[in-house]
Write a protein that holds these residues in place. Structure first.
Motif, mmCIF file in Angstrom:
data_model
loop_
_atom_site.group_PDB
_atom_site.id
_atom_site.type_symbol
_atom_site.label_atom_id
_atom_site.label_comp_id
_atom_site.label_asym_id
_atom_site.label_seq_id
_atom_site.Cartn_x
_atom_site.Cartn_y
_atom_site.Cartn_z
ATOM 1 N N SER A 90 40.799 32.763 39.579
ATOM 2 C CA SER A 90 41.212 34.104 39.986
ATOM 3 C C SER A 90 41.065 34.294 41.492
ATOM 4 N N THR B 134 45.413 32.679 40.060
ATOM 5 C CA THR B 134 45.946 33.850 39.371
ATOM 6 C C THR B 134 45.545 35.157 40.071
ATOM 7 N N LEU C 24 48.454 35.114 31.124
ATOM 8 C CA LEU C 24 49.502 34.192 31.565
ATOM 9 C C LEU C 24 50.250 33.618 30.358
ATOM 10 N N LEU D 133 42.930 27.652 35.737
ATOM 11 C CA LEU D 133 43.194 28.966 36.297
ATOM 12 C C LEU D 133 41.963 29.482 37.059
ATOM 13 N N SER E 250 50.977 35.846 39.772
ATOM 14 C CA SER E 250 50.411 37.073 39.228
ATOM 15 C C SER E 250 51.137 37.365 37.925
#
Length: 347
Positions: free
Chosen positions: A181, A221, A76, A179, A256
């Motif tokens: 996932s 993410t 990112l 963050l 993404s």
């Protein structure tokens, strides 16, 4: 005699001035090269923090990317830098644990910045905040939880301590991006739970010290790994998990970095963080004053003996084996025995 001594002193002073002028010219060339390459920081002058006493001088508001290992923090970071027209600089790897230090990435400043020994050498001693432009620093942080690289347990535990000290004591920090996932389907991993615990402790520490409260944003993410129909369910599960643990973020964003989808809300949140930081610059400008930073470094930096410094260098060489290339071994059996005996005597 006195005349020869004076002559030697004059020659030494002339040599010192000549070396300083040469270093200034080399640094100016490095700055121009950084501008041409489109990087935000001069090569070899980027702050990379392993210990709390290495935290550098602040030049603007700061926001940090945290989370478990392999949550997509470095990816990112690179995607955001590229979206701003800069060259990607953060190292990435498919295996968890690639990032090992707190790394600074200055964004939207007028010139590429450079730090040396914790001081921003781009800013003149008499300079003021804002002279370099009203940008901000994006921090790429090591991940918590399991890693697939060879890392000692003592090193892993030191990461949590460093994160506590930084999030709880850094005045210039105003936003934390957590963050998570999509691979976890809205659940919180052990690394995420460690981040939450660190944030709660940092929140208490900042309240006790009278520092500005942190804004907390959760970024979901790798949304390309789930279908668009399943994404709302993942977001709902994540909100329920956060609420169940008494962890209510200010905002939840999904994106993404690989597909570059959903980056606009992330970029807007970072820009808003920078604007909020400059509006409250009086609360953190003490960390940008040269004199104050030097005093802080003098207080925080441990005084190591030469023996301890050598042991530390040997340990770093051993820990650097994760880079994929083995460290250079001693050239003889005598050298191996000498180093092992030295380390055993000083640990």
């Amino acid at each position: 005699d006195e005349a020869e001594l004076s002559l030697l002193r004059a020659k030494a002073e002339a040599s010192r001035l000549k070396n300083e002028e040469r270093k200034k010219l080399e640094y100016a060339k490095d700055v121009e090269a950084a501008k041409l390459k489109g990087v935000t920081c001069v090569v070899n002058f980027r702050p990379k923090v392993r210990y709390a006493w290495q935290i550098p001088q602040a030049v603007g508001p700061e926001c940090i990317l945290v989370g478990r290992s392999n949550a997509g923090k470095s990816t990112l970071t690179n995607t955001y830098l590229e979206s701003k027209g800069f060259q990607s600089s953060a190292p990435v790897d498919d295996r968890p644990g690639r990032t090992r230090m707190l790394t600074w990435y200055p964004v939207n400043f007028d010139v590429p910045l450079a730090w040396k020994d914790g001081m921003c050498i781009t800013m003149p001693p008499e300079g003021k905040l804002g002279d370099l432009g009203k940008g901000f620093c994006l921090l790429d942080c090591f991940g918590l939880g399991e890693v697939e690289f060879k890392v000692k347990k003592s090193r892993l535990s030191s990461w949590i301590d460093l994160m506590k000290q930084f999030m709880g004591g850094r005045r210039a920090l105003n936003t934390v991006f957590h963050l998570i996932s999509c691979e976890q389907e809205g659940q919180l991993s052990d690394g995420d739970l460690q981040v939450i615990d660190v944030f709660k402790m940092a929140k208490v520490a900042r309240e006790q010290a009278g520092f500005q409260a942190l804004s907390f944003v959760v970024v979901l993410t790798k949304e390309d790994l789930v279908t668009p129909e399943a994404l709302p369910d993942v977001l709902r599960t994540l909100r329920e998990e956060c609420a169940r643990r008494g962890y209510i973020p200010d905002e939840i964003i999904s994106c993404s970095a690989r597909d570059r989808s959903g980056l606009e809300p992330v970029s807007a949140a970072m820009d808003a963080s920078a604007a909020r930081g400059w509006d409250t610059r009086d609360t953190w400008d003490i960390e940008a004053t040269n004199k104050n930073v030097k005093e802080l470094f003098a207080l925080r930096r441990p005084q190591l003996s030469r023996g301890q410094q050598r042991v530390d260098r040997i340990k770093r060489k051993e820990e650097n084996s994760w880079r994929g290339r083995p460290t250079r071994s001693p050239s003889s059996t005598y050298e191996k025995r000498r180093i092992s005996t030295f380390v055993a005597d000083h640990i």
